[in-house]
Design a protein around this motif. Structure first.
Motif, PDB file in Angstrom:
ATOM      1  N   GLN A 198       0.854  -1.190   0.000  1.00  0.00           N
ATOM      2  CA  GLN A 198       0.000   0.000   0.000  1.00  0.00           C
ATOM      3  C   GLN A 198       0.886   1.234   0.000  1.00  0.00           C
ATOM      4  OE1 GLN A 198      -2.228  -1.794   3.425  1.00  0.00           O
ATOM      5  NE2 GLN A 198      -3.795  -0.310   2.818  1.00  0.00           N
ATOM      6  N   ASP A 199       0.534   2.184  -0.871  1.00  0.00           N
ATOM      7  CA  ASP A 199       1.165   3.489  -0.835  1.00  0.00           C
ATOM      8  C   ASP A 199       0.644   4.140   0.455  1.00  0.00           C
ATOM      9  OD1 ASP A 199       2.970   5.002  -2.285  1.00  0.00           O
ATOM     10  OD2 ASP A 199       1.431   6.102  -3.403  1.00  0.00           O
ATOM     11  N   TRP A 200       1.525   4.741   1.239  1.00  0.00           N
ATOM     12  CA  TRP A 200       1.159   5.107   2.618  1.00  0.00           C
ATOM     13  C   TRP A 200       1.911   6.373   2.996  1.00  0.00           C
ATOM     14  CZ3 TRP A 200      -2.653   2.583   5.058  1.00  0.00           C
ATOM     15  CH2 TRP A 200      -2.751   2.667   6.459  1.00  0.00           C
ATOM     16  N   HIS A 201       1.281   7.541   2.659  1.00  0.00           N
ATOM     17  CA  HIS A 201       2.010   8.805   2.771  1.00  0.00           C
ATOM     18  C   HIS A 201       1.676   9.577   4.039  1.00  0.00           C
ATOM     19  CE1 HIS A 201       3.740   8.251  -1.098  1.00  0.00           C
ATOM     20  NE2 HIS A 201       2.603   8.299  -1.746  1.00  0.00           N
ATOM     21  N   LYS A 202       2.593  10.483   4.378  1.00  0.00           N
ATOM     22  CA  LYS A 202       2.344  11.410   5.483  1.00  0.00           C
ATOM     23  C   LYS A 202       1.200  12.352   5.105  1.00  0.00           C
ATOM     24  CE  LYS A 202       6.800  11.732   7.804  1.00  0.00           C
ATOM     25  NZ  LYS A 202       7.893  12.631   8.210  1.00  0.00           N
TER      26      LYS A 202
ATOM     27  N   GLY B  87       8.582  15.640  -2.068  1.00  0.00           N
ATOM     28  CA  GLY B  87       8.297  16.183  -3.393  1.00  0.00           C
ATOM     29  C   GLY B  87       7.382  15.300  -4.232  1.00  0.00           C
ATOM     30  N   HIS B  88       6.921  14.201  -3.675  1.00  0.00           N
ATOM     31  CA  HIS B  88       6.071  13.246  -4.403  1.00  0.00           C
ATOM     32  C   HIS B  88       4.668  13.823  -4.625  1.00  0.00           C
ATOM     33  CE1 HIS B  88       4.639   9.225  -5.468  1.00  0.00           C
ATOM     34  NE2 HIS B  88       3.762   9.220  -4.479  1.00  0.00           N
ATOM     35  N   ILE B  89       4.185  14.588  -3.626  1.00  0.00           N
ATOM     36  CA  ILE B  89       2.832  15.165  -3.702  1.00  0.00           C
ATOM     37  C   ILE B  89       2.951  16.669  -3.914  1.00  0.00           C
ATOM     38  CG2 ILE B  89       0.795  15.698  -2.289  1.00  0.00           C
ATOM     39  CD1 ILE B  89       1.034  12.830  -1.142  1.00  0.00           C
TER      40      ILE B  89
ATOM     41  N   THR C  95      -2.548  14.877  -4.029  1.00  0.00           N
ATOM     42  CA  THR C  95      -2.601  14.213  -2.717  1.00  0.00           C
ATOM     43  C   THR C  95      -3.299  12.856  -2.851  1.00  0.00           C
ATOM     44  OG1 THR C  95      -2.665  16.330  -1.578  1.00  0.00           O
ATOM     45  CG2 THR C  95      -3.504  14.429  -0.367  1.00  0.00           C
ATOM     46  N   HIS C  96      -2.653  11.815  -2.358  1.00  0.00           N
ATOM     47  CA  HIS C  96      -3.236  10.472  -2.459  1.00  0.00           C
ATOM     48  C   HIS C  96      -2.692   9.586  -1.349  1.00  0.00           C
ATOM     49  CE1 HIS C  96       0.647  10.166  -4.498  1.00  0.00           C
ATOM     50  NE2 HIS C  96       0.647   8.903  -4.135  1.00  0.00           N
ATOM     51  N   CYS C  97      -3.462   8.589  -1.000  1.00  0.00           N
ATOM     52  CA  CYS C  97      -3.041   7.518  -0.091  1.00  0.00           C
ATOM     53  C   CYS C  97      -2.360   8.043   1.179  1.00  0.00           C
ATOM     54  CB  CYS C  97      -2.133   6.527  -0.807  1.00  0.00           C
ATOM     55  SG  CYS C  97      -2.978   5.682  -2.161  1.00  0.00           S
TER      56      CYS C  97
HETATM   57 ZN   LIG Z   1       2.356   7.824  -3.763  1.00  0.00          ZN
END
Ligand SMILES: [Zn+2]
Length: 196
Positions: A52-56, A64-66, A78-80
């Motif tokens: 599972q993708d599991w972000h702050k 820098g991913h979001i 913004t996701h996951c």
């Molecule tokens: Zn992601």
């Protein structure tokens, strides 16, 4: 030969209606569930593992991913976010379908279940490499979302680990359709079988 199935990122934010929806994602979730419920599957795989993708949370860019202005190549809406509905398994999949739940991407991007920052939910010190090694797994089949990102990257890393790797393309969904042939060629160059 012991074999594992890795189900990559079949989460609400990656299927239709999610913040980073992938066309065909809901159908993939249903078809994977059907496969998991079949007797054939229980004989074929020693282990069923999810990632599972599991972000702050929202305030964080997760390295820098979001981004508020995503390019859909290296930056994404913004996701996951950890422990939100968007990060939950897409129906009808549920956590108890899996022997191990791997989480990845907390604070920095990681497309692969083998990434350094990926860890097992119940036992944070366990990596995917360690789980597969402990169980003497020599082959993996990989399914899930998205074919052109997390599925492909997990498959490439599995191959680097010396595993026999197949991607069951018919149980994946793609974000950028124009990537599909390029990714397919990259995988087959690494002797990863792509099954349509
Ligand atoms: Zn992601």
């Amino acid at each position: 030969m012991k074999k594992a199935l890795i189900v990559v990122d079949v989460q609400n934010d990656f299927v239709e209606g999610g913040s980073l929806e992938c066309k065909g994602g809901k159908e993939v979730a249903k078809n994977i569930k059907r496969m998991l419920d079949s007797d054939k599957l229980k004989n074929e795989y020693s282990l069923i593992i999810s990632t599972q993708d599991w972000h702050k949370g929202d305030r964080h860019s997760n390295g820098g991913h979001i981004s508020a202005s995503p390019d859909y190549i290296d930056t994404w809406p913004t996701h996951c976010i950890a422990n939100t509905k968007g990060a939950d398994f897409a129906e009808p999949l549920i956590a108890t379908d899996f022997d191990h739940l791997m989480l990845k991407g907390y604070g920095s991007p990681s497309y692969s279940g083998f990434s350094k920052n990926a860890y097992e939910k119940e036992n944070k010190s366990l990596s995917l490499q360690e789980i597969l090694k402990t169980e003497n797994i020599t082959s993996v089949d990989i399914v899930g979302i998205a074919f052109d990102y997390c599925v492909a990257q997990t498959a490439k890393d599995a191959s680097k680990e010396g595993l026999n790797v197949r991607v069951l393309k018919y149980l994946t969904a793609t974000i950028n359709q124009e990537n599909e042939n390029l990714i397919r060629n990259e995988l087959t160059d690494l002797e990863i079988e792509v099954i349509d």
